[in-house]
Each structure stands twice: as C-alpha cells, then as structure tokens.
Scaffold this active site. Structure first.
Site, PDB file in Angstrom:
ATOM      1  N   LYS A 209      22.633  63.391  27.468  1.00 52.76           N
ATOM      2  CA  LYS A 209      24.756  64.133  28.045  1.00 52.76           C
ATOM      3  C   LYS A 209      24.562  65.175  28.184  1.00 52.76           C
ATOM      4  CE  LYS A 209      28.236  65.175  24.389  1.00 52.76           C
ATOM      5  NZ  LYS A 209      28.992  64.753  23.129  1.00 52.76           N
ATOM      6  N   LYS A 262      25.744  60.262  30.303  1.00 53.38           N
ATOM      7  CA  LYS A 262      27.473  60.520  30.069  1.00 53.38           C
ATOM      8  C   LYS A 262      27.293  61.816  30.969  1.00 53.38           C
ATOM      9  CE  LYS A 262      30.053  62.348  26.498  1.00 53.38           C
ATOM     10  NZ  LYS A 262      30.522  61.826  25.077  1.00 53.38           N
TER      11      LYS A 262
HETATM   12  C1  PBG Z   1      30.923  64.460  20.448  1.00 55.97           C
HETATM   13  C2  PBG Z   1      31.283  63.757  21.585  1.00 55.97           C
HETATM   14  C3  PBG Z   1      32.296  64.719  22.361  1.00 55.97           C
HETATM   15  C4  PBG Z   1      32.486  63.280  23.743  1.00 55.97           C
HETATM   16  C5  PBG Z   1      31.659  61.743  23.250  1.00 55.97           C
HETATM   17  N1  PBG Z   1      31.254  62.139  22.008  1.00 55.97           N
HETATM   18  C6  PBG Z   1      32.442  65.468  23.079  1.00 55.97           C
HETATM   19  C7  PBG Z   1      31.777  66.492  23.238  1.00 55.97           C
HETATM   20  O1  PBG Z   1      30.190  66.368  23.351  1.00 55.97           O
HETATM   21  O2  PBG Z   1      32.327  67.566  22.980  1.00 55.97           O
HETATM   22  C8  PBG Z   1      33.068  63.367  24.647  1.00 55.97           C
HETATM   23  C9  PBG Z   1      33.884  61.936  24.853  1.00 55.97           C
HETATM   24  C10 PBG Z   1      35.059  62.038  25.917  1.00 55.97           C
HETATM   25  O3  PBG Z   1      34.639  63.057  26.856  1.00 55.97           O
HETATM   26  O4  PBG Z   1      35.724  60.863  25.939  1.00 55.97           O
HETATM   27  N2  PBG Z   1      29.743  65.139  20.430  1.00 55.97           N
END
Ligand code: PBG
Length: 339
Positions: A209, A262
């Site tokens: 991520k 992601k």
């Molecule tokens: C929680 C989370 C996020 C997303 C999914 N889980 C936000 C972040 O990390 O700031 C983002 C999903 C999206 O942008 O569609 N940590």
C-alpha cells in the site's frame, strides 16, 4: 498481366480480429462480476444516503440503506463487499473501530442476517476513528517538538488492530483486511483470530500500500485525512518496487490469505511483478482517486465511460489481479452483462 506480390512470410494477426465472436474466442483476459469487490461506506442513522461529492455515484449509507443496496449489487452478480465505517464520534485511540456495537460491527451483523452467502470484508484500520486521522495510536514525544507522523506507535497499534479484526470477525465478517501498514499487523491479527475461535476468517492484507495522492476522495468521504503530517512514515514510498516484494513475502509468512497492491493503475508494474512472485490470490485496489478521474472526465463528455472503465478494469486483471476492489463494480457489472 501484373501479378501481385503476395507477402508470403508476413505474419497475419488480423485474421483473429475480424469479428466479435473470433475476438471473444481468443480473448486472454475476461472480466466477471464475481471477481469484483465493492467498497461501501457505512454511517449511523436511518434512511440516510449522503452523496460523496468527489466520488459521483457513491454514498455514505445508513445500515438499512446498505442492506438494500447490497440486494441490488447481488442481483448484478457481485458477491463481495468491503466495508468502511464512519463513526459518530472519534477519539485519539480510535475506540469505535473495535467497539462491539461500532458502526461496522452493526453493519456486518445486519448484512450477515439479510444476505447469508454474501462475502463480507471489513477494512481494519484506525484512521477513520481517530481524532488525529492517523492509522494508529500516537506515541507522545517528550522533546517539546510536538507529535510527528513518524510517531505512530507500531506495537501499541497492533493490539488495537487485532481487537478491531476480532470484533468484526465475531460480528460475522468473512475476510478482514488490515490497511494500517503497521509492521507485524498480519501476524498479530492471525494470532488473535485463532485464539478467539475465528480460524475460519481469512486475512486480505493491504501488503503493498503506497503513500498515494489518489486516496484524496476517500479521505474526504471517510473524514480520515491526517490532521498533521502525512502517512509516508508507514505507507510505502511510490518509487520502490522491490520493497513491495518484501512486504508481500512478510505478509504471506505472517499468514495472509490474500495479498494486495494499492493503488492499481499507477502501480500496474508492481502488480505484474507480484503476480510472478506469488501463487496466493492477488487483489488490486482501484482507489477513489482513480475512480474520480474517470468520473470527472466522463461528466465532461471527454471519455466514453463504459469503454474507459472496462479498459481500466481489464488492464488491472491483465496485469495479474484475481480480485479487483473497485467503486465502478456496480456499473461495470451492468455493462458487462450488456456486452
Ligand atoms: C485506510 C484506507 C484508505 C484507503 C483504504 N483504506 C485511506 C488511506 O490510507 O489514507 C483508500 C481507499 C481509496 O482511496 O479508495 N487506511
């Protein structure tokens, strides 16, 4: 009479592009609604459908509305949802994330009862629940400089993530999806699930991520933007691809059942690299900013939305994703049906 020179040796690739049926016959990548996971935002109240401005077509739904929307998406062949909670109140420890009557826990119980064979996935993170908007609890610094984003306390957070996952599993989640990017989160959650009789609950880890600009609309939707600093102290640095392999290897060793890359589009190279590395199911998250880009262009008439969306989703599948988490799921499923 002039004899036309036939290029005997020219390879003819166009023969297999002649008709829809032939193209379909030799197609290498197929999209199906069964591979989509639809992310949904759940909040308190009754009969609430609050539109999310930067994500046209997406809503913050109260539990009753969530249940009826899930009925509609099941009719389109989508079997899995990923839930994000918007709590009524936040605190520094994000306690609504692991409250037994928290909004996600309520939603899971209700969905479980209304749709017994639905695959219910839940996001495991604290950022929607903490007043400071970080994905974990903060370690106060004593040197008078205030608190910085690198002061998210990794090990203290693990315990809270594990509690969150267990409370969601006990409510009936099939898959818990840790997204906080704390080291050791998969191991901590696996251990806690196993100790509480939730051996059957799978973990889909947000392994690779990245600290991405494409989460902007989500943070607006979830009210989860960090109140100071950013997430670069725990999410991955976008220039790094080898490091994604390390993250994935660690998560699999800790017991992840599904691993994830992601965002999807800016990291298709990473996705394809991880595909070659693992045999485990691989998910890709087509995130809020990727969705917003296509929606905004389509609203201006600058893109043919169905074609653009199916091209994007096909690219993600072609790069190696087995599961695609996407806000386009509903519309894409309907377009696939008509194709
Ligand atoms: C929680 C989370 C996020 C997303 C999914 N889980 C936000 C972040 O990390 O700031 C983002 C999903 C999206 O942008 O569609 N940590």
């Amino acid at each position: 009479m002039q004899v036309t020179q036939r290029p005997e040796r020219a390879v003819r690739l166009r023969r297999l592009r002649r008709t829809d049926a032939i193209r379909e016959l030799v197609r290498e990548t197929r999209l199906h609604p069964h591979q989509f996971v639809y992310p949904m935002f759940v909040r308190g109240g009754r009969r609430v459908r609050e539109p999310i401005p930067s994500m046209p077509g997406q809503f913050r739904l109260s539990v009753d509305e969530l249940v009826s929307d899930v009925g509609a998406i099941r009719g389109l062949g989508i079997d899995a949802v990923l839930l994000f909670g918007l709590p009524d109140a936040k605190d520094p420890a994000g306690s609504e994330a692991y409250a037994d009557d928290g909004i996600v826990q309520q939603a899971v119980r209700t969905l479980r009862a209304a749709h017994p064979d639905l695959i219910v996935m839940t996001d495991v993170c604290l950022c929607e629940y903490t007043t400071h908007g970080h994905c974990g609890v903060l370690r106060p610094v004593s040197n008078g400089t205030g608190v910085r984003d690198d002061d998210v306390d990794n090990d203290a957070t693990l315990e809270l993530l594990a509690r969150t996952a267990v409370s969601q599993a006990v409510a009936g989640a099939d898959v818990v999806a840790p997204s906080a990017m704390m080291d050791g989160q998969v191991a901590a959650i696996r251990r806690a699930l196993d100790e509480t009789g939730c051996q059957h609950v799978a973990i889909m880890s947000y392994s690779a991520k990245y600290a991405s600009a494409f989460y902007g609309p989500f943070r607006e939707a979830a009210g989860s933007a960090p109140q100071f600093g950013d997430r670069r102290g725990y999410q991955m640095d976008p220039p790094n691809a080898r490091e994604a392999e390390r993250e994935v290897a660690v998560d699999l060793a800790e017991g992840a059942d599904i691993v994830m890359v992601k965002p999807a589009l800016p990291f298709l190279d990473v996705l394809s690299r991880i595909r070659r590395m693992v045999t485990a199911p691989l998910a890709a998250y087509n995130v809020s900013g990727e969705y917003a880009m296509v929606k905004a262009a389509a609203e201006h008439g600058w893109l043919d939305e169905p074609r653009a969306v199916l091209e994007v989703l096909t690219a993600i599948a072609r790069a190696g994703a087995d599961l695609i988490i996407t806000y386009h799921a509903k519309e894409a499923a309907a377009w696939l049906r008509r194709r």
